[in-house]
Design a protein around this motif. Structure first.
Motif, PDB file in Angstrom:
ATOM      1  N   ARG A  63      16.861  42.836  76.194  1.00  0.00           N
ATOM      2  CA  ARG A  63      15.647  43.615  75.917  1.00  0.00           C
ATOM      3  C   ARG A  63      16.004  44.995  75.353  1.00  0.00           C
ATOM      4  O   ARG A  63      15.349  45.496  74.429  1.00  0.00           O
ATOM      5  CB  ARG A  63      14.816  43.752  77.195  1.00  0.00           C
ATOM      6  N   GLN A  64      17.063  45.598  75.898  1.00  0.00           N
ATOM      7  CA  GLN A  64      17.500  46.918  75.423  1.00  0.00           C
ATOM      8  C   GLN A  64      17.945  46.860  73.967  1.00  0.00           C
ATOM      9  O   GLN A  64      17.584  47.710  73.148  1.00  0.00           O
ATOM     10  CB  GLN A  64      18.649  47.386  76.326  1.00  0.00           C
ATOM     11  N   GLN A  65      18.720  45.812  73.649  1.00  0.00           N
ATOM     12  CA  GLN A  65      19.189  45.662  72.273  1.00  0.00           C
ATOM     13  C   GLN A  65      18.016  45.436  71.313  1.00  0.00           C
ATOM     14  O   GLN A  65      17.984  45.961  70.208  1.00  0.00           O
ATOM     15  CB  GLN A  65      20.162  44.476  72.167  1.00  0.00           C
ATOM     16  N   GLU A  66      17.076  44.600  71.781  1.00  0.00           N
ATOM     17  CA  GLU A  66      15.930  44.285  70.922  1.00  0.00           C
ATOM     18  C   GLU A  66      15.063  45.526  70.680  1.00  0.00           C
ATOM     19  O   GLU A  66      14.500  45.695  69.598  1.00  0.00           O
ATOM     20  CB  GLU A  66      15.110  43.160  71.557  1.00  0.00           C
ATOM     21  N   ARG A  67      14.950  46.407  71.694  1.00  0.00           N
ATOM     22  CA  ARG A  67      14.200  47.650  71.512  1.00  0.00           C
ATOM     23  C   ARG A  67      14.874  48.558  70.469  1.00  0.00           C
ATOM     24  O   ARG A  67      14.229  49.183  69.653  1.00  0.00           O
ATOM     25  CB  ARG A  67      14.065  48.387  72.851  1.00  0.00           C
ATOM     26  N   PHE A  68      16.215  48.596  70.533  1.00  0.00           N
ATOM     27  CA  PHE A  68      16.955  49.413  69.558  1.00  0.00           C
ATOM     28  C   PHE A  68      16.734  48.875  68.143  1.00  0.00           C
ATOM     29  O   PHE A  68      16.494  49.632  67.199  1.00  0.00           O
ATOM     30  CB  PHE A  68      18.446  49.395  69.891  1.00  0.00           C
ATOM     31  N   ILE A  69      16.822  47.533  68.019  1.00  0.00           N
ATOM     32  CA  ILE A  69      16.622  46.915  66.697  1.00  0.00           C
ATOM     33  C   ILE A  69      15.239  47.244  66.161  1.00  0.00           C
ATOM     34  O   ILE A  69      15.062  47.621  64.997  1.00  0.00           O
ATOM     35  CB  ILE A  69      16.816  45.381  66.789  1.00  0.00           C
ATOM     36  N   LYS A 127      32.837  50.751  85.660  1.00  0.00           N
ATOM     37  CA  LYS A 127      31.545  50.190  86.037  1.00  0.00           C
ATOM     38  C   LYS A 127      30.570  51.305  86.438  1.00  0.00           C
ATOM     39  O   LYS A 127      29.390  51.284  86.068  1.00  0.00           O
ATOM     40  CB  LYS A 127      31.733  49.210  87.199  1.00  0.00           C
ATOM     41  N   LYS A 128      31.099  52.297  87.208  1.00  0.00           N
ATOM     42  CA  LYS A 128      30.260  53.407  87.645  1.00  0.00           C
ATOM     43  C   LYS A 128      29.745  54.221  86.457  1.00  0.00           C
ATOM     44  O   LYS A 128      28.565  54.598  86.386  1.00  0.00           O
ATOM     45  CB  LYS A 128      31.071  54.297  88.591  1.00  0.00           C
ATOM     46  N   GLU A 129      30.636  54.487  85.488  1.00  0.00           N
ATOM     47  CA  GLU A 129      30.255  55.248  84.305  1.00  0.00           C
ATOM     48  C   GLU A 129      29.234  54.484  83.464  1.00  0.00           C
ATOM     49  O   GLU A 129      28.271  55.061  82.938  1.00  0.00           O
ATOM     50  CB  GLU A 129      31.502  55.564  83.474  1.00  0.00           C
ATOM     51  N   LEU A 130      29.461  53.156  83.350  1.00  0.00           N
ATOM     52  CA  LEU A 130      28.541  52.324  82.571  1.00  0.00           C
ATOM     53  C   LEU A 130      27.144  52.344  83.194  1.00  0.00           C
ATOM     54  O   LEU A 130      26.132  52.491  82.497  1.00  0.00           O
ATOM     55  CB  LEU A 130      29.072  50.888  82.500  1.00  0.00           C
ATOM     56  N   LYS A 182      21.552  54.114  83.115  1.00  0.00           N
ATOM     57  CA  LYS A 182      20.429  54.785  83.766  1.00  0.00           C
ATOM     58  C   LYS A 182      19.889  55.920  82.886  1.00  0.00           C
ATOM     59  O   LYS A 182      18.667  56.078  82.735  1.00  0.00           O
ATOM     60  CB  LYS A 182      20.891  55.335  85.120  1.00  0.00           C
ATOM     61  N   ALA A 183      20.821  56.699  82.299  1.00  0.00           N
ATOM     62  CA  ALA A 183      20.408  57.799  81.414  1.00  0.00           C
ATOM     63  C   ALA A 183      19.649  57.269  80.210  1.00  0.00           C
ATOM     64  O   ALA A 183      18.639  57.846  79.775  1.00  0.00           O
ATOM     65  CB  ALA A 183      21.639  58.587  80.961  1.00  0.00           C
ATOM     66  N   LEU A 184      20.130  56.135  79.657  1.00  0.00           N
ATOM     67  CA  LEU A 184      19.476  55.527  78.505  1.00  0.00           C
ATOM     68  C   LEU A 184      18.053  55.091  78.860  1.00  0.00           C
ATOM     69  O   LEU A 184      17.104  55.280  78.093  1.00  0.00           O
ATOM     70  CB  LEU A 184      20.301  54.329  78.020  1.00  0.00           C
ATOM     71  N   SER A 185      17.919  54.501  80.060  1.00  0.00           N
ATOM     72  CA  SER A 185      16.609  54.040  80.512  1.00  0.00           C
ATOM     73  C   SER A 185      15.648  55.211  80.692  1.00  0.00           C
ATOM     74  O   SER A 185      14.463  55.125  80.329  1.00  0.00           O
ATOM     75  CB  SER A 185      16.768  53.281  81.831  1.00  0.00           C
ATOM     76  N   GLU A 186      16.153  56.316  81.240  1.00  0.00           N
ATOM     77  CA  GLU A 186      15.312  57.509  81.427  1.00  0.00           C
ATOM     78  C   GLU A 186      14.866  58.089  80.092  1.00  0.00           C
ATOM     79  O   GLU A 186      13.716  58.519  79.935  1.00  0.00           O
ATOM     80  CB  GLU A 186      16.082  58.562  82.232  1.00  0.00           C
ATOM     81  N   LEU A 187      15.779  58.093  79.094  1.00  0.00           N
ATOM     82  CA  LEU A 187      15.424  58.583  77.759  1.00  0.00           C
ATOM     83  C   LEU A 187      14.333  57.721  77.136  1.00  0.00           C
ATOM     84  O   LEU A 187      13.407  58.221  76.501  1.00  0.00           O
ATOM     85  CB  LEU A 187      16.667  58.597  76.855  1.00  0.00           C
ATOM     86  N   GLU A 188      14.458  56.387  77.324  1.00  0.00           N
ATOM     87  CA  GLU A 188      13.438  55.473  76.786  1.00  0.00           C
ATOM     88  C   GLU A 188      12.067  55.786  77.378  1.00  0.00           C
ATOM     89  O   GLU A 188      11.058  55.800  76.670  1.00  0.00           O
ATOM     90  CB  GLU A 188      13.815  54.022  77.098  1.00  0.00           C
ATOM     91  N   GLN A 189      12.024  56.059  78.687  1.00  0.00           N
ATOM     92  CA  GLN A 189      10.752  56.364  79.334  1.00  0.00           C
ATOM     93  C   GLN A 189      10.147  57.656  78.786  1.00  0.00           C
ATOM     94  O   GLN A 189       8.933  57.738  78.555  1.00  0.00           O
ATOM     95  CB  GLN A 189      10.970  56.474  80.845  1.00  0.00           C
ATOM     96  N   LYS A 190      11.007  58.668  78.582  1.00  0.00           N
ATOM     97  CA  LYS A 190      10.524  59.947  78.037  1.00  0.00           C
ATOM     98  C   LYS A 190       9.995  59.768  76.620  1.00  0.00           C
ATOM     99  O   LYS A 190       8.946  60.327  76.254  1.00  0.00           O
ATOM    100  CB  LYS A 190      11.656  60.980  78.050  1.00  0.00           C
ATOM    101  N   ILE A 191      10.731  58.998  75.799  1.00  0.00           N
ATOM    102  CA  ILE A 191      10.302  58.766  74.412  1.00  0.00           C
ATOM    103  C   ILE A 191       8.963  58.030  74.379  1.00  0.00           C
ATOM    104  O   ILE A 191       8.060  58.363  73.612  1.00  0.00           O
ATOM    105  CB  ILE A 191      11.386  57.975  73.635  1.00  0.00           C
ATOM    106  N   ASP A 192       8.825  57.012  75.259  1.00  0.00           N
ATOM    107  CA  ASP A 192       7.569  56.265  75.327  1.00  0.00           C
ATOM    108  C   ASP A 192       6.408  57.170  75.726  1.00  0.00           C
ATOM    109  O   ASP A 192       5.298  57.100  75.163  1.00  0.00           O
ATOM    110  CB  ASP A 192       7.694  55.112  76.334  1.00  0.00           C
ATOM    111  N   SER A 193       6.659  58.064  76.698  1.00  0.00           N
ATOM    112  CA  SER A 193       5.618  58.984  77.165  1.00  0.00           C
ATOM    113  C   SER A 193       5.192  59.941  76.045  1.00  0.00           C
ATOM    114  O   SER A 193       3.991  60.172  75.819  1.00  0.00           O
ATOM    115  CB  SER A 193       6.134  59.770  78.364  1.00  0.00           C
ATOM    116  N   LEU A 194       6.182  60.503  75.316  1.00  0.00           N
ATOM    117  CA  LEU A 194       5.872  61.426  74.216  1.00  0.00           C
ATOM    118  C   LEU A 194       5.159  60.723  73.078  1.00  0.00           C
ATOM    119  O   LEU A 194       4.281  61.314  72.421  1.00  0.00           O
ATOM    120  CB  LEU A 194       7.151  62.093  73.711  1.00  0.00           C
ATOM    121  N   ASN A 195       5.525  59.483  72.810  1.00  0.00           N
ATOM    122  CA  ASN A 195       4.849  58.720  71.744  1.00  0.00           C
ATOM    123  C   ASN A 195       3.370  58.526  72.071  1.00  0.00           C
ATOM    124  O   ASN A 195       2.508  58.570  71.184  1.00  0.00           O
ATOM    125  CB  ASN A 195       5.532  57.366  71.539  1.00  0.00           C
TER     126      ASN A 195
END
Length: 656
Positions: free
Chosen positions: A267-273, A576-579, A584-597
């Motif tokens: 789903r993440q890849q498809e959103r980027f595409i 694994k911890k860094e990944l 998590k950071a990527l998911s939070e950015l997606e939520q912020k972008i969706d909210s601003l849109n």
């Protein structure tokens, strides 16, 4: 390797039973083959012996490997020979040598010819090498272990019922001692003493053994490896049945988590595409991700092949304290005494397992309790007893012209058609099977219909004669669960020790023509019997020092699953911890972008509304907010691209 399958695919019409299945059987292995009914366990055995050929892949058998295959189809065999002669057929070469030695001995007496003497001596030597002088003793020993008495050994094979015939053929198979022994439900026609004897014999068997069985106790004591047929694959577990159940739960959980993680990744890849496919600077990267998703080996979702439905009993009337009282009961068949001057009673809440070797009269006693067998003595029903009796002879009372569903409606349970279909699913009649006519069903299917009718009745007293004979393990578990919740009283005959141990709270044993009552469960009864046997042999030990039963120790690590590989290989903890942090950071950015849109759409809608321009302050505020949102979106999209590339980089490292 004795035999095995390599990348085997097997199809029945349009239905695929196995796909790219691989399994190799090594010397001295004891393997349990398990899976739901209809998944292809018996088909797998037929592939190994060459009765079926695979659609793809290869079936391998060593040229020197001898294979013995015990299955239900063998019951078509018939002969006038005694059962001893049939079992002795395992020693074909020895029997031939006996005949040749006898003929050569007669000729030698007549002629004294030297060549005859040499041939005679050679035959004697071969007989000695094959241990041929002990075959009669060994054959009798195996037949007796499987429940035959000395008087029966000379009786014609054709006089015996199907269950006893199967025992003779099992004895012959064991005596042949093949390198690989394939047994399809060997305990179905055995009583408890015979099952215990077979366990002890097979534990020390020199060859490899593959067993299809629904008897969990038998598998736990017998096997050191489980092969499960599941989702068209063969899954291998190094341990007994208990180990398999625990390990499968772990594997299933891991597979489901891997599936869910992969779905999140997709789903993440498809959103980027979707977001960047039209952006020139990111079009190539988006196209690369599309290709990567196309090549991705998909993890299958865990699918429950049979739901855990509940069989709910309805009991209309509460009976008195005593349901059945037996006083001074005697039953004989000619010279064969079943019980003599014995008494017992069945109390409300009893769940009794009736135990004893075949021929001791368990089913006869059950019929006496039901009131359909003549006897001497007195049997009295208690107050408000409503009984339901399940036995093989009940198959004759089924209406052959009814469908399975119609037959269920005749038992007066007042259940809806949907509830009846759900119950029938538990008894392996799913979908259109419920609309089949009784007359086209097999004996096993008719037995399941009769059992379902017994279970669905509103009786407060159930009498069950071998209720698990035609059920797979999952259905047995469902039946156990329902009987444990049943508020009525039960007396049952069963050779399934797991079933008895989970349901019974009292044991009745027919011994020395009397009913011996043990107030406790099956495992307590077994321990008590063993303790009594040790005491009788002068080897009694204090209870605290009872010896534990030897069971095959499960290996700590399972073999790799013969299924599609999980996408992500194990990675180190830091990576694994860094990944996880970057994801998590990527998911939070997606939520912020969706909210601003969403805010951007609202502001643009206001600017498109003429009334906004009528209020100067409102217009300035809206336009200013839109500029701020666009600036923030530009910044967040840049952060998103950086975070996404970081995640991609970490995932590539993790997959190396």
């Amino acid at each position: 390797m004795l035999a095995g399958l390599t990348n085997v695919t097997f199809e029945f019409g349009a239905r695929i039973l196995f796909e790219n299945a691989t399994w190799h059987i090594q010397p001295n292995e004891r393997i349990g083959l398990v899976g739901f009914n209809g998944t292809g366990k018996s088909t797998l055995l037929k592939l190994l012996v060459g009765q079926y050929s695979p659609s793809e892949g290869t079936v391998e058998r060593s040229r020197t490997t001898t294979i013995g295959y015990l299955h239900q189809d063998l019951l078509s065999f018939d002969t006038n020979e005694s059962i001893l002669q049939v079992a002795l057929g395992a020693f074909e070469r020895v029997l031939q040598l006996e005949k040749e030695i006898e003929e050569l001995g007669i000729e030698l007496e007549k002629t004294g010819d030297e060549n005859t003497l040499i041939a005679y001596t050679d035959r004697l030597h071969e007989m000695d090498t094959l241990d041929g002088y002990t075959i009669h003793h060994r054959t009798e020993e195996v037949l007796q272990g499987l429940g035959f008495d000395n008087a029966s050994l000379q009786r014609p094979y054709k006089e015996f019922s199907g269950g006893w015939r199967m025992r003779v053929l099992l004895a012959k198979m064991i005596l042949m001692a093949p390198d690989l022994l394939l047994l399809d439900e060997p305990t179905n026609h055995l009583d408890l003493p015979s099952i215990e004897w077979l366990e002890k014999y097979l534990v020390h068997y020199q060859g490899s053994v593959v067993i299809v069985s629904h008897d969990k106790y038998f598998l736990n004591r017998m096997v050191t490896k489980i092969v499960e047929v599941y989702q068209r694959q063969l899954h291998i577990y190094n341990g007994n049945y208990d180990f398999f159940q625990k390990e499968k739960e772990i594997r299933t959980d891991l597979q489901q988590r891997a599936y869910e993680n992969q779905q999140d990744y997709i789903r993440q890849q498809e959103r980027f595409i979707e977001r960047f496919k039209a952006k020139a600077s990111k079009a190539a990267q988006a196209q690369s991700i599309v290709k990567r998703l196309d090549r991705l080996e998909r993890v299958e979702e865990v699918i429950v092949e049979r739901p855990d439905i509940r069989i709910n009993f309805q009991v209309d009337k509460v009976p008195g304290k005593v349901l059945v009282e037996l006083k001074d009961i005697t039953k004989k068949f000619g010279d064969n005494t079943i019980v003599e001057h014995t008494s017992a009673e069945i109390d409300r809440g009893d769940k009794i397992a009736l135990i004893g070797a075949n021929g001791k009269g368990k089913s006869t006693l059950l019929r006496i309790i039901a009131g359909i067998e003549q006897f001497e003595g007195d049997r009295r029903w208690g107050h408000n007893v409503e009984e339901s009796f399940y036995a093989q002879h009940q198959l004759e009372s089924l209406d052959l012209n009814n469908t399975v569903l119609d037959e269920m409606k005749t038992c007066g349970a007042q259940k809806t058609e949907l509830e009846l279909r759900t119950l029938l699913g538990c008894f392996l009649f799913s979908g259109d099977d419920a609309d089949k006519k009784i007359k086209v069903l097999s004996g096993g299917e008719k037995a399941r219909v009769a059992l379902a009718k017994t279970i669905v009745s509103k009786a407060n007293f159930l009498m069950l004669d071998e209720p698990t004979n035609h059920l797979d393990m999952h259905s047995v578990d469902l039946l156990i669960d329902s009987l444990n919740r049943y508020q009525g009283t039960i007396i049952m005959v069963s050779h399934d020790r797991y079933f008895i141990s989970k349901v019974a709270n009292k044991i009745w044993e027919i011994d020395d023509h009397a009913i011996k009552v043990f107030d406790g469960g099956y495992e307590e009864w077994v321990e008590w019997k063993e303790r009594m046997a040790r005491n009788a042999a002068g080897k009694g030990q204090p209870e605290k020092k009872q010896e534990k039963k030897a069971e095959p120790a499960p290996a700590p690590k399972p073999e790799p699953v013969a299924a599609k590989p999980v996408v992500n290989a194990p990675i180190n903890k830091e990576l694994k911890k860094e990944l996880q942090k970057q994801q998590k950071a990527l998911s939070e950015l997606e939520q912020k972008i969706d909210s601003l849109n969403k805010q951007k759409v609202e502001k643009e809608a206001l600017l498109a509304d003429p009334s906004t321009y009528a209020d100067k302050n409102k217009f300035i505020e809206t336009e200013s907010s839109l500029k701020t949102i666009n600036a923030s979106l530009k910044d967040l999209n840049a952060q998103y691209e950086t975070a996404f590339e970081k995640v991609m980089e970490l995932e590539e490292q993790a997959n190396k």
